[in-house]
Scaffold this motif. Structure first.
Motif, PDB file in Angstrom:
ATOM      1  N   SER A   1      15.067 -24.165 -37.136  1.00  0.00           N
ATOM      2  CA  SER A   1      16.427 -24.672 -36.921  1.00  0.00           C
ATOM      3  C   SER A   1      17.462 -23.607 -37.249  1.00  0.00           C
ATOM      4  CB  SER A   1      16.670 -25.928 -37.769  1.00  0.00           C
ATOM      5  OG  SER A   1      15.806 -26.968 -37.378  1.00  0.00           O
TER       6      SER A   1
ATOM      7  N   ASN B   1      12.465 -28.878 -32.117  1.00  0.00           N
ATOM      8  CA  ASN B   1      12.997 -27.659 -32.736  1.00  0.00           C
ATOM      9  C   ASN B   1      12.577 -26.408 -31.986  1.00  0.00           C
ATOM     10  OD1 ASN B   1      10.319 -27.980 -33.493  1.00  0.00           O
ATOM     11  ND2 ASN B   1      10.627 -27.410 -35.622  1.00  0.00           N
TER      12      ASN B   1
ATOM     13  N   LEU C   1      15.019 -24.090 -29.611  1.00  0.00           N
ATOM     14  CA  LEU C   1      15.048 -22.674 -29.988  1.00  0.00           C
ATOM     15  C   LEU C   1      14.806 -21.798 -28.759  1.00  0.00           C
ATOM     16  CD1 LEU C   1      15.077 -20.336 -32.030  1.00  0.00           C
ATOM     17  CD2 LEU C   1      12.626 -20.732 -32.384  1.00  0.00           C
TER      18      LEU C   1
END
Length: 471
Positions: free
Chosen positions: A286, A85, A89
């Motif tokens: 997320s 994640n 990102l």
């Protein structure tokens, strides 16, 4: 034709600092070796609110499960998977900011702000740091800080500072508030809930400590900026204040057009929506990644960037973040090795046994020091709380300390070393965005960390002396 080598270049190679990847790989090797030296053990765990928490006095020894050579290499892949994640990102933020950078909106907006303040860089730096510290204090910016590092870099470029100053304005500002976590539901709220305290109790005391930490941070940052403003050679980064890819990025425009205003308004609207989602819908990394996709696509539409050009810009931006993204997975691999070998619970249990017979203030400081060190391994606030607080809270009862003191020791320990721990994906990604080697960052930030630790030690001692309770 043989080209003679410059002797000085050989010296430079010898003096070159190890890359952050090299340092983390060395730490991974050390962690793997310790799994052969530290006995395996585990607490029983109960699941509350989907978070596994240890059961006090339930520690049991286990059969040793040291890291094998195959486990060593598998841990790197596992670290990348566990950190997916954050990795994605960082890549998406890189792509989105490449689109924003192409429009020049953020750069022009910052230049407009600088011109309006008539070049009062200290006022601007202090204001930005304080705003981010407030966001950190209320728990709105622990992981989201990565998204704003490029803005700090732009500010630093505008004032002809260096990448360290750019990262520090944002990162240290945010963590000056996050370290205390006065209204942070993940650190303070979760820790107090585990300890059976009213959530956000003792806020007045935490706020007083926050003001001290913030003041120390702002003064420290301004002194560094003053030093390199007078003499650029005083920069810790030496002759290269910014990496080449930043130096060669788009120039900072002076004209702040109507289109720039629309793009910045759109960006602000999206980020406001994210903060609202954090508090009302429990949004996390997320959702932030999805939001930056929305930001990049919306910005491209406003600026009339055609699809092919959008793809090229986005991929170029993501490629520039690859170093920062992959380093997160390597940092996580260290934790994977220690968790899989079941040595973390052994460390926590051993410290609890040692602290039991100590005097009150010494025991409280012992909890504090342990948490400072433990955070170098487990940089996740909720993860550390779930392991440490269920053990430290009843230990505090047994030795005559309030549970508020135990939670403060966890808070300070978890918070302060977040600015140095190489196992923190957030830190490693943030400094990598600025092209700052970890060793260089450590050289810059260690004096401030010592100041923070001293403030924490004094505050914790006062909390013991006044018997700081739930309210």
């Amino acid at each position: 034709m043989n080209i003679p080598q410059n002797p000085s270049s050989k010296k430079d190679k010898k003096r070159a600092l190890p890359d952050s990847y090299v340092i983390l790989l060395a730490m991974l090797i050390v962690a793997s070796i310790t799994t052969w030296l530290i006995p395996a053990g585990s607490f029983e765990r109960t699941t509350g609110d989907n978070v596994p928490m240890v059961v006090p006095d339930s520690y049991q020894s286990l059969h040793s499960n040291p890291t094998t050579l195959l486990d060593f290499f598998l841990s790197i892949q596992a670290g990348l998977i566990d950190s997916a994640n954050i990795i994605f990102l960082v890549l998406i933020i890189g792509g989105a900011f490449a689109i924003l950078d192409y429009t020049g909106a953020i750069q022009a907006g910052i230049m407009r702000l600088i011109n309006k303040t008539r070049g009062k860089k200290y006022s601007l730096v202090v204001t930005v740091s304080v705003v981010f510290s407030i966001a950190g204090f209320i728990g709105a910016l622990q992981t989201a800080v990565i998204a704003f590092i490029p803005i700090g870099i732009i500010i630093a470029r505008a004032f002809k500072l260096d990448a360290i100053a750019g990262v520090a304005i944002i990162y240290l500002g945010a963590y000056a508030g996050y370290t205390i976590g006065g209204l942070d539901p993940i650190t303070t709220g979760f820790g107090q809930e585990i300890a059976g305290l009213p959530v956000f109790s003792g806020l007045w005391f935490r706020f007083a400590v926050y003001l001290c930490v913030l003041a120390a941070t702002v003064i420290y940052l301004c002194r560094y900026i003053s030093k390199i403003s007078k003499d650029q050679s005083q920069s810790i980064l030496g002759k290269t204040p910014f990496p080449a890819e930043i130096e060669n990025s788009s120039s900072i425009p002076n004209n702040f057009t109507k289109l720039h205003k629309i793009i910045l308004a759109y960006f602000t609207l999206c980020m406001t929506g994210y903060v609202t989602g954090v508090f009302t819908l429990g949004w996390g990394l997320s959702e932030m990644g999805a939001l930056f996709m929305v930001i990049s696509l919306g910005t491209a539409a406003i600026n009339r960037i055609n699809p092919n050009q959008y793809v090229r810009l986005f991929i170029q931006g993501a490629q520039g973040m690859l170093y920062a993204a992959l380093i997160v997975g390597l940092a996580r691999a260290i934790v994977v090795v220690l968790e899989d070998a079941y040595v973390l619970d052994t460390i926590v249990n051993s410290i609890a046994v040692m602290l039991g017979p100590l005097p009150h203030v010494v025991a409280a400081l012992g909890m504090y020091i342990f948490n400072l060190g433990f955070n170098l391994i487990i940089s996740s606030a909720s993860g550390q709380a779930a392991i440490v607080v269920p053990v430290m809270a009843p230990l505090a009862d047994a030795i005559g300390l309030t549970r508020q003191v135990a939670v403060l020791a966890y808070n300070f320990g978890d918070g302060f070393t977040n600015i140095v721990t190489p196992t923190s994906g957030i830190l490693m990604a943030s400094i990598a965005i600025g092209g700052i080697p970890w060793i260089k960052w450590i050289k810059f930030v260690i004096p401030l960390l010592l100041i923070w630790m001293a403030i924490g030690a004094v505050a914790l001692s006062i909390a013991v002396m006044i018997n700081l309770g739930p309210f």
